[in-house]
Design an enzyme around this catalytic site. Structure first.
Site, PDB file in Angstrom:
ATOM      1  N   LYS A 121       0.793  -1.230   0.000  1.00  0.00           N
ATOM      2  CA  LYS A 121       0.000   0.000   0.000  1.00  0.00           C
ATOM      3  C   LYS A 121       0.825   1.279   0.000  1.00  0.00           C
ATOM      4  CE  LYS A 121      -1.436  -2.694   3.008  1.00  0.00           C
ATOM      5  NZ  LYS A 121      -1.837  -3.397   4.232  1.00  0.00           N
ATOM      6  N   GLU A 145      -5.552  -4.871  -6.702  1.00  0.00           N
ATOM      7  CA  GLU A 145      -6.755  -5.291  -5.955  1.00  0.00           C
ATOM      8  C   GLU A 145      -6.421  -5.689  -4.519  1.00  0.00           C
ATOM      9  OE1 GLU A 145     -10.343  -5.662  -7.242  1.00  0.00           O
ATOM     10  OE2 GLU A 145     -10.109  -5.266  -5.113  1.00  0.00           O
ATOM     11  N   VAL A 148      -6.353  -3.220  -1.055  1.00  0.00           N
ATOM     12  CA  VAL A 148      -7.502  -2.786  -0.242  1.00  0.00           C
ATOM     13  C   VAL A 148      -8.478  -3.944  -0.070  1.00  0.00           C
ATOM     14  CG1 VAL A 148      -9.440  -1.168  -0.075  1.00  0.00           C
ATOM     15  CG2 VAL A 148      -7.290  -0.428  -1.139  1.00  0.00           C
ATOM     16  N   GLY A 150      -8.155  -7.002   1.269  1.00  0.00           N
ATOM     17  CA  GLY A 150      -7.723  -8.405   1.226  1.00  0.00           C
ATOM     18  C   GLY A 150      -8.375  -9.158   0.082  1.00  0.00           C
ATOM     19  N   GLU A 206       0.197  -5.693  10.215  1.00  0.00           N
ATOM     20  CA  GLU A 206       1.323  -5.186   9.434  1.00  0.00           C
ATOM     21  C   GLU A 206       2.634  -5.558  10.126  1.00  0.00           C
ATOM     22  OE1 GLU A 206       1.015  -3.354   6.325  1.00  0.00           O
ATOM     23  OE2 GLU A 206      -0.803  -4.456   6.733  1.00  0.00           O
ATOM     24  N   ASP A 217      -2.797   2.177   8.183  1.00  0.00           N
ATOM     25  CA  ASP A 217      -3.138   1.210   7.130  1.00  0.00           C
ATOM     26  C   ASP A 217      -4.494   1.558   6.502  1.00  0.00           C
ATOM     27  OD1 ASP A 217      -2.771  -1.598   5.883  1.00  0.00           O
ATOM     28  OD2 ASP A 217      -4.738  -1.719   6.840  1.00  0.00           O
ATOM     29  N   LYS A 221      -5.336   2.821   2.536  1.00  0.00           N
ATOM     30  CA  LYS A 221      -6.337   2.185   1.668  1.00  0.00           C
ATOM     31  C   LYS A 221      -7.343   3.219   1.152  1.00  0.00           C
ATOM     32  CE  LYS A 221      -5.714  -2.300   3.819  1.00  0.00           C
ATOM     33  NZ  LYS A 221      -5.968  -3.081   5.034  1.00  0.00           N
ATOM     34  N   GLY A 313      -5.016 -11.614   5.594  1.00  0.00           N
ATOM     35  CA  GLY A 313      -4.649 -13.031   5.650  1.00  0.00           C
ATOM     36  C   GLY A 313      -3.870 -13.413   4.414  1.00  0.00           C
TER      37      GLY A 313
HETATM   38  N1  HSE Z   1      -2.797  -5.328   8.295  1.00  0.00           N
HETATM   39  C1  HSE Z   1      -3.791  -5.307   7.286  1.00  0.00           C
HETATM   40  C2  HSE Z   1      -5.136  -5.517   7.929  1.00  0.00           C
HETATM   41  C3  HSE Z   1      -3.494  -6.373   6.280  1.00  0.00           C
HETATM   42  O1  HSE Z   1      -5.184  -5.899   9.094  1.00  0.00           O
HETATM   43  O2  HSE Z   1      -6.155  -5.260   7.284  1.00  0.00           O
HETATM   44  C4  HSE Z   1      -4.321  -6.284   5.016  1.00  0.00           C
HETATM   45  O3  HSE Z   1      -4.077  -5.120   4.295  1.00  0.00           O
END
Ligand code: HSE
Length: 332
Positions: A121, A145, A148, A150, A206, A217, A221, A313
């Site tokens: 990101k 993709e 943002v 997962g 992260e 984070d 996104k 994940g």
């Molecule tokens: N650390 C991020 C989260 C990972 O928990 O959403 C996925 O981007």
């Protein structure tokens, strides 16, 4: 059979998930006439290169045993610049200070005529338009993709299925770690430190977990959404961010007694970008629990579309990466 050569740059939870997904989908891909051949993998300690195709099972085993995939000292940039292949999967950790090493890896890939699929990101939150232009100038695809939501196909949904709509606003939960922490704290009355540790063990946090809990984070996104969906030249610094570190167990309990949950909500629309904890009614579509992410997309023709799924994940993020790889294979 169409053979497409890839490198996997960054072999942490996401990179390893991509290797596992390629292994487990081999038969399905062969059935579609696609042979994905990984010719280079690098992690922070070194790399493995094999122009005839790396044995992914051994690479995963070596990573598990020795903590690195390395069989040689070539750098990520050596692989990207000097090994012939078509797609660079850039899965190094997010760095919001200067976007490195992701930014240099992606730029090198574009400049050597390679497509980029990424889950990283930082570079997109800092220099989205620069990267997009570099991809366009070199006539290659830039797919993100996995950055943002997962496994949740937010960009595909908006750019493909909702093409023709104008997106008016988006709100949702875009960080699995904080959602997991808030859910476990509220439902099980567990202490913050313990559930953060659990999230780290699940491989969803992260590399630097303060990025999760301080809202960094989520803000990254939101910036990627603003650029990709609203065409705004937004940067991380444009987001008003509040994290979850000041949310007390007492506040969660009080919310629950009044039939609310506390969620770290991202909002984009009207030119503003906000990440902040909000009270959400327990039965509201945004009140998803655990590591789930959710996005409500308000459009002019389709009205409101809400999509939710696993937001973090290893294998879930690999799902989005694999779908971007297949998009490139089918369209190039
Ligand atoms: N650390 C991020 C989260 C990972 O928990 O959403 C996925 O981007």
């Amino acid at each position: 059979m169409k053979t497409v050569r890839l490198s996997i740059i960054g072999f942490g939870a996401v990179g390893q998930g991509v290797a596992r997904a390629i292994l487990s989908k081999k038969e399905m891909l062969t059935g579609q006439g696609i042979d994905l051949c990984v010719v280079g993998i690098s992690d922070s300690k070194g790399s493995e290169i094999n122009v005839r195709g790396i044995d992914l099972k051994s690479a995963l085993e070596r990573k598990k045993q020795k903590g690195t995939v390395a069989t040689g000292n070539e750098s990520a940039l050596d692989i990207i610049g000097n090994v012939e292949h078509e797609i660079v999967v850039e899965a190094t950790p997010t760095n919001i200070k200067n976007g490195e090493p992701g930014f240099s890896n992606m730029s090198a890939a574009f400049n050597s005529g390679k497509h980029v699929v990424t889950s990283n990101k930082g570079p997109l939150a800092l220099c989205f338009s620069q990267l997009k232009e570099a991809a366009e100038d070199n006539g290659v695809f830039f797919r993100y993709e996995a950055t943002v939501g997962g496994a949740v196909p937010i960009f595909n949904l908006i750019h493909e299925s909702l093409a023709g709509n104008r997106v008016i606003g988006i709100e949702g939960i875009l960080n699995g770690t904080t959602n997991y922490i808030l859910t476990r704290m509220a439902e099980e009355r567990l202490p913050y430190d313990l559930v953060l540790k659990e999230a780290q063990e699940l491989g969803i946090a992260e590399t630097d977990p303060t990025y999760d809990v301080e809202g960094v984070d989520s803000a990254c996104k939101l910036v990627i959404i603003a650029n990709s969906v609203f065409g705004e030249a937004a940067s991380y610094r444009d987001v008003d961010v509040t994290g979850i570190t000041k949310i007390t167990p007492e506040a969660l309990e009080l919310a629950s007694r009044n039939n609310y949950v506390v969620k770290l909500i991202c909002e984009a629309g009207n030119g503003t970008l906000t990440v902040a904890p909000r009270l959400v009614p327990k039965k509201h579509p945004l009140a998803v629990g655990g590591t789930m992410n959710v996005a409500s997309i308000l459009t002019d023709l389709a009205g409101k579309i809400t999509i939710s799924g696993k937001g973090a994940g290893s294998i879930e993020t690999a799902s989005s990466i694999l779908s971007d790889i297949m998009y490139i294979v089918r369209n190039s």
